[in-house]
Design a protein around this motif. Structure first.
Motif, PDB file in Angstrom:
ATOM      1  N   ILE A   1       0.826  -1.202   0.000  1.00  0.00           N
ATOM      2  CA  ILE A   1       0.000   0.000   0.000  1.00  0.00           C
ATOM      3  C   ILE A   1       0.864   1.258   0.000  1.00  0.00           C
ATOM      4  CG2 ILE A   1      -2.062  -1.054   1.030  1.00  0.00           C
ATOM      5  CD1 ILE A   1      -1.287   0.268   3.671  1.00  0.00           C
ATOM      6  N   THR A   2       0.318   2.271  -0.664  1.00  0.00           N
ATOM      7  CA  THR A   2       0.993   3.563  -0.675  1.00  0.00           C
ATOM      8  C   THR A   2       0.314   4.485   0.340  1.00  0.00           C
ATOM      9  OG1 THR A   2      -0.466   4.308  -2.439  1.00  0.00           O
ATOM     10  CG2 THR A   2       1.657   3.409  -3.112  1.00  0.00           C
ATOM     11  N   MET A   3       1.046   5.463   0.789  1.00  0.00           N
ATOM     12  CA  MET A   3       0.500   6.472   1.696  1.00  0.00           C
ATOM     13  C   MET A   3       0.475   7.798   0.954  1.00  0.00           C
ATOM     14  SD  MET A   3      -0.584   7.449   4.719  1.00  0.00           S
ATOM     15  CE  MET A   3      -0.209   6.139   5.887  1.00  0.00           C
ATOM     16  N   ALA A   4      -0.736   8.382   0.828  1.00  0.00           N
ATOM     17  CA  ALA A   4      -0.856   9.686   0.167  1.00  0.00           C
ATOM     18  C   ALA A   4      -1.075  10.772   1.215  1.00  0.00           C
ATOM     19  CB  ALA A   4      -2.010   9.672  -0.820  1.00  0.00           C
ATOM     20  N   VAL A   5      -0.314  11.837   1.116  1.00  0.00           N
ATOM     21  CA  VAL A   5      -0.393  12.947   2.065  1.00  0.00           C
ATOM     22  C   VAL A   5      -0.700  14.226   1.288  1.00  0.00           C
ATOM     23  CG1 VAL A   5       0.949  14.318   3.728  1.00  0.00           C
ATOM     24  CG2 VAL A   5       1.232  11.840   3.651  1.00  0.00           C
ATOM     25  N   ASN A   6      -1.603  15.041   1.835  1.00  0.00           N
ATOM     26  CA  ASN A   6      -1.936  16.307   1.182  1.00  0.00           C
ATOM     27  C   ASN A   6      -0.930  17.390   1.531  1.00  0.00           C
ATOM     28  OD1 ASN A   6      -4.752  15.913  -0.078  1.00  0.00           O
ATOM     29  ND2 ASN A   6      -4.949  15.015   1.970  1.00  0.00           N
ATOM     30  N   LEU A   7      -0.561  18.161   0.535  1.00  0.00           N
ATOM     31  CA  LEU A   7       0.334  19.292   0.757  1.00  0.00           C
ATOM     32  C   LEU A   7      -0.419  20.569   0.450  1.00  0.00           C
ATOM     33  CD1 LEU A   7       3.714  18.574  -1.052  1.00  0.00           C
ATOM     34  CD2 LEU A   7       3.217  18.381   1.387  1.00  0.00           C
ATOM     35  N   SER A   8      -0.221  21.588   1.276  1.00  0.00           N
ATOM     36  CA  SER A   8      -0.832  22.872   0.953  1.00  0.00           C
ATOM     37  C   SER A   8       0.138  23.667   0.079  1.00  0.00           C
ATOM     38  CB  SER A   8      -1.127  23.643   2.228  1.00  0.00           C
ATOM     39  OG  SER A   8       0.063  24.204   2.713  1.00  0.00           O
ATOM     40  N   ALA A   9      -0.395  24.716  -0.546  1.00  0.00           N
ATOM     41  CA  ALA A   9       0.420  25.552  -1.440  1.00  0.00           C
ATOM     42  C   ALA A   9       1.632  26.109  -0.686  1.00  0.00           C
ATOM     43  CB  ALA A   9      -0.432  26.692  -1.986  1.00  0.00           C
ATOM     44  N   ARG A  10       1.394  26.539   0.546  1.00  0.00           N
ATOM     45  CA  ARG A  10       2.466  27.157   1.318  1.00  0.00           C
ATOM     46  C   ARG A  10       3.598  26.171   1.618  1.00  0.00           C
ATOM     47  NH1 ARG A  10       1.336  31.928   5.268  1.00  0.00           N
ATOM     48  NH2 ARG A  10       3.330  32.097   6.357  1.00  0.00           N
ATOM     49  N   GLN A  11       3.229  24.961   1.992  1.00  0.00           N
ATOM     50  CA  GLN A  11       4.242  23.925   2.233  1.00  0.00           C
ATOM     51  C   GLN A  11       5.029  23.656   0.965  1.00  0.00           C
ATOM     52  OE1 GLN A  11       1.323  20.881   3.626  1.00  0.00           O
ATOM     53  NE2 GLN A  11       3.133  20.060   4.632  1.00  0.00           N
ATOM     54  N   PHE A  12       4.289  23.616  -0.120  1.00  0.00           N
ATOM     55  CA  PHE A  12       4.877  23.278  -1.401  1.00  0.00           C
ATOM     56  C   PHE A  12       5.891  24.328  -1.847  1.00  0.00           C
ATOM     57  CE2 PHE A  12       4.456  23.143  -6.082  1.00  0.00           C
ATOM     58  CZ  PHE A  12       5.072  21.915  -6.239  1.00  0.00           C
ATOM     59  N   HIS A  13       5.664  25.559  -1.439  1.00  0.00           N
ATOM     60  CA  HIS A  13       6.588  26.620  -1.836  1.00  0.00           C
ATOM     61  C   HIS A  13       7.724  26.831  -0.852  1.00  0.00           C
ATOM     62  CE1 HIS A  13       3.196  27.681  -4.635  1.00  0.00           C
ATOM     63  NE2 HIS A  13       4.230  27.536  -5.417  1.00  0.00           N
ATOM     64  N   GLN A  14       7.839  25.956   0.134  1.00  0.00           N
ATOM     65  CA  GLN A  14       8.971  25.985   1.061  1.00  0.00           C
ATOM     66  C   GLN A  14      10.172  25.318   0.383  1.00  0.00           C
ATOM     67  OE1 GLN A  14       8.556  27.962   3.901  1.00  0.00           O
ATOM     68  NE2 GLN A  14       9.511  26.282   5.022  1.00  0.00           N
ATOM     69  N   PRO A  15      11.288  26.032   0.253  1.00  0.00           N
ATOM     70  CA  PRO A  15      12.448  25.393  -0.391  1.00  0.00           C
ATOM     71  C   PRO A  15      12.944  24.157   0.367  1.00  0.00           C
ATOM     72  CG  PRO A  15      12.855  27.747   0.072  1.00  0.00           C
ATOM     73  CD  PRO A  15      11.511  27.421   0.627  1.00  0.00           C
ATOM     74  N   GLN A  16      12.650  24.077   1.685  1.00  0.00           N
ATOM     75  CA  GLN A  16      13.129  22.930   2.479  1.00  0.00           C
ATOM     76  C   GLN A  16      12.288  21.669   2.302  1.00  0.00           C
ATOM     77  OE1 GLN A  16      12.338  25.994   3.478  1.00  0.00           O
ATOM     78  NE2 GLN A  16      13.166  26.502   5.480  1.00  0.00           N
ATOM     79  N   LEU A  17      11.173  21.781   1.561  1.00  0.00           N
ATOM     80  CA  LEU A  17      10.269  20.633   1.486  1.00  0.00           C
ATOM     81  C   LEU A  17      10.947  19.329   1.037  1.00  0.00           C
ATOM     82  CD1 LEU A  17       7.296  19.513   1.734  1.00  0.00           C
ATOM     83  CD2 LEU A  17       7.119  19.989  -0.715  1.00  0.00           C
ATOM     84  N   PRO A  18      11.719  19.351  -0.062  1.00  0.00           N
ATOM     85  CA  PRO A  18      12.333  18.078  -0.468  1.00  0.00           C
ATOM     86  C   PRO A  18      13.234  17.474   0.617  1.00  0.00           C
ATOM     87  CG  PRO A  18      12.394  19.641  -2.282  1.00  0.00           C
ATOM     88  CD  PRO A  18      11.947  20.413  -1.071  1.00  0.00           C
ATOM     89  N   ASP A  19      13.985  18.322   1.337  1.00  0.00           N
ATOM     90  CA  ASP A  19      14.834  17.807   2.425  1.00  0.00           C
ATOM     91  C   ASP A  19      13.990  17.202   3.540  1.00  0.00           C
ATOM     92  OD1 ASP A  19      17.118  18.556   1.140  1.00  0.00           O
ATOM     93  OD2 ASP A  19      17.408  20.410   2.300  1.00  0.00           O
ATOM     94  N   LEU A  20      12.899  17.885   3.866  1.00  0.00           N
ATOM     95  CA  LEU A  20      12.015  17.389   4.915  1.00  0.00           C
ATOM     96  C   LEU A  20      11.458  16.011   4.536  1.00  0.00           C
ATOM     97  CD1 LEU A  20      10.290  17.710   7.504  1.00  0.00           C
ATOM     98  CD2 LEU A  20       8.616  18.936   6.113  1.00  0.00           C
ATOM     99  N   VAL A  21      10.982  15.902   3.309  1.00  0.00           N
ATOM    100  CA  VAL A  21      10.415  14.626   2.852  1.00  0.00           C
ATOM    101  C   VAL A  21      11.488  13.532   2.900  1.00  0.00           C
ATOM    102  CG1 VAL A  21       9.401  13.417   0.870  1.00  0.00           C
ATOM    103  CG2 VAL A  21       8.596  15.708   1.479  1.00  0.00           C
ATOM    104  N   ARG A  22      12.675  13.858   2.458  1.00  0.00           N
ATOM    105  CA  ARG A  22      13.763  12.878   2.477  1.00  0.00           C
ATOM    106  C   ARG A  22      14.029  12.380   3.903  1.00  0.00           C
ATOM    107  NH1 ARG A  22      18.887  15.740   1.662  1.00  0.00           N
ATOM    108  NH2 ARG A  22      18.446  16.002   3.880  1.00  0.00           N
TER     109      ARG A  22
END
Ligand code: C2E
Ligand code: CA
Ligand code: CA
Ligand code: CA
Length: 278
Positions: A112-133
Motif C-alpha cells: 500500500i501507498t501512503m498519500a499525504v496532502n500538501l498545501s500551497a504554502r508547504q509546497f513553496h517551502q524550499p526545504q520541502l524536499p529535504d524534509l520529505v527525504r
C-alpha cells in the motif's frame, strides 16, 4: 421591504464578525492543538477500480477540539495556511503518516501507498524536499510508497518554482498526484511540464455523473487525456455502485470514496486493509 433589507445587512455584518472572530479563535486554538496532541490522522482507502483491492490510503487531518468538537479541515486548513501554522502542522502530518505506514508494513501490508496532502504554502517551502527525504529515512520507507497530493491550483500558482520542487521530489522517488483535477486552471502545456504520476478527478465531477451527459463526457475526456499522458487516474468521492461501474467502463485506474469506506482512524481501517490486500 426597506426594513427587511436593513435586517439582512445587520445579519450579515454580525455573521461576518462572528466569522473573523472564529478565524482568530481558531488560529489560537490551532496553535495549542498542535502542542496538546488534539490533531490526528484518519485514513481513507484507495482501491483498484477493477478489483477493489486496496492500493493505498490517503491521510486526512482531523482536529478534535475539547469545546468546538470535531473541526473540519475545510475550515481550519485555510486558517493554518494564512497563519503559517501549516508548516509545523504539515511536518507533523508527514511524520505521522510515514510512521503509520512503517507500522502497517511491519504487519505485512507491503503493497500500500501512503498519500499525504500538501498545501500551497508547504509546497513553496524550499526545504520541502529535504524534509520529505528525512521523514522517509526516519521511517525507513521506500520512496515509491509515498505520494504527495497537490491541488491543481497550488501546483499552478507558480509553475517555474513548482517545477523545481517537483523535480527534486521526483528525484527522491516519491510520487506526485494532482488533486482536485478539473477545478483549477492548468493548461495542457503546464500540465505536461509537471512530473506528475497521477491525476485525481475532483469529486464534483463524480457526484454529477448521473445528472447528465456533460459530466460523463468531461470525466471521459479527463481519463483519455491522462491515459495519453501516461498518468494514472483516480476518481474521488465515489459513493455509489453506478458511479463505480461507469468509472470502470471508462478505464479509471483507482477509486476512492464512501462507497468503499469513510476515512477512519488507523486502528479502525486496518481490518479493511487486511481484507482487501493484494
Ligand atoms: P481532499 O484532499 O480533496 O480530500 C477529499 C475529501 O473528500 C476529504 O474531506 C474526504 O473525507 C472527503 N470524501 C472522501 N470520500 C468521499 C465521498 O465519497 N463523498 C464525499 N462527499 N466526500 C468524500 P476532508 O477529510 O474533510 O478534507 C477536506 C480537505 O482538507 C481535503 O480535500 C484537503 O484539501 C484538506 N486536507 C485534509 N487533510 C489535510 C492535510 O493533512 N494537509 C493539507 N494541506 N490539507 C488537508
Ligand atoms: Ca487529497
Ligand atoms: Ca481532492
Ligand atoms: Ca478537495
Amino acid at each position: 421591504a426597506k426594513q427587511e433589507g436593513r435586517n439582512t445587512y445587520r445579519f450579515f455584518t454580525s455573521q461576518m464578525q462572528a466569522q473573523s472572530m472564529r478565524a482568530l479563535e481558531l488560529e489560537n486554538a490551532l496553535r495549542r492543538a498542535l502542542e496538546r496532541d488534539q490533531l490526528s490522522l484518519h485514513y481513507q482507502p484507495q482501491v483498484d477500480a477493477t478489483t477493489s483491492k486496496v492500493v493505498g490510503v490517503e491521510a486526512l487531518l482531523r482536529w478534535q477540539h475539547p469545546e468546538l468538537g470535531m473541526v473540519s479541515p475545510a475550515e481550519f486548513i485555510p486558517v493554518a495556511e494564512s497563519s503559517g501554522l501549516i508548516l509545523p502542522i504539515g511536518q507533523w502530518v508527514l511524520e505521522t503518516a510515514a510512521q503509520q505506514l512503517k507500522v502497517w508494513r511491519s504487519k505485512g501490508l507491503l503493497h500500500i501507498t501512503m498519500a499525504v496532502n500538501l498545501s500551497a504554502r508547504q509546497f513553496h517551502q524550499p526545504q520541502l524536499p529535504d524534509l520529505v527525504r528525512d521523514v522517509l529515512r526516519q521511517a525507513d520507507l521506500p520512496p515509491q510508497c509515498f505520494e504527495l497530493e497537490l491541488t491543481e491550483s497550488a501546483a499552478m500558482s507558480d509553475v517555474p518554482a513548482a517545477e523545481q520542487t517537483l523535480a527534486q521530489l521526483q528525484k527522491l522517488g516519491v510520487r506526485l498526484s494532482i488533486d482536485d483535477f478539473g477545478t483549477g486552471y492548468a493548461s495542457l502545456t503546464q500540465l505536461k511540464r509537471l512530473p506528475s504520476y497521477k491525476l485525481k478527478i475532483d469529486q464534483s465531477f463524480v457526484r454529477d455523473l448521473d445528472k447528465g451527459e456533460t459530466d460523463k463526457a468531461m470525466v471521459n475526456a479527463i481519463v483519455r487525456m491522462a491515459q495519453a499522458m501516461g498518468l494514472r487516474i483516480t476518481a474521488e468521492g465515489v459513493e455509489t455502485r453506478d458511479q463505480l461501474d461507469f468509472l470502470q467502463t471508462l478505464g479509471c485506474d483507482e477509486a476512492q470514496g464512501y462507497y468503499f469506506s469513510r476515512p477512519k482512524p488507523a486502528a479502525e481501517i486496518e481490518s479493511f486493509l487486511f481484507q482487501r490486500t493484494v
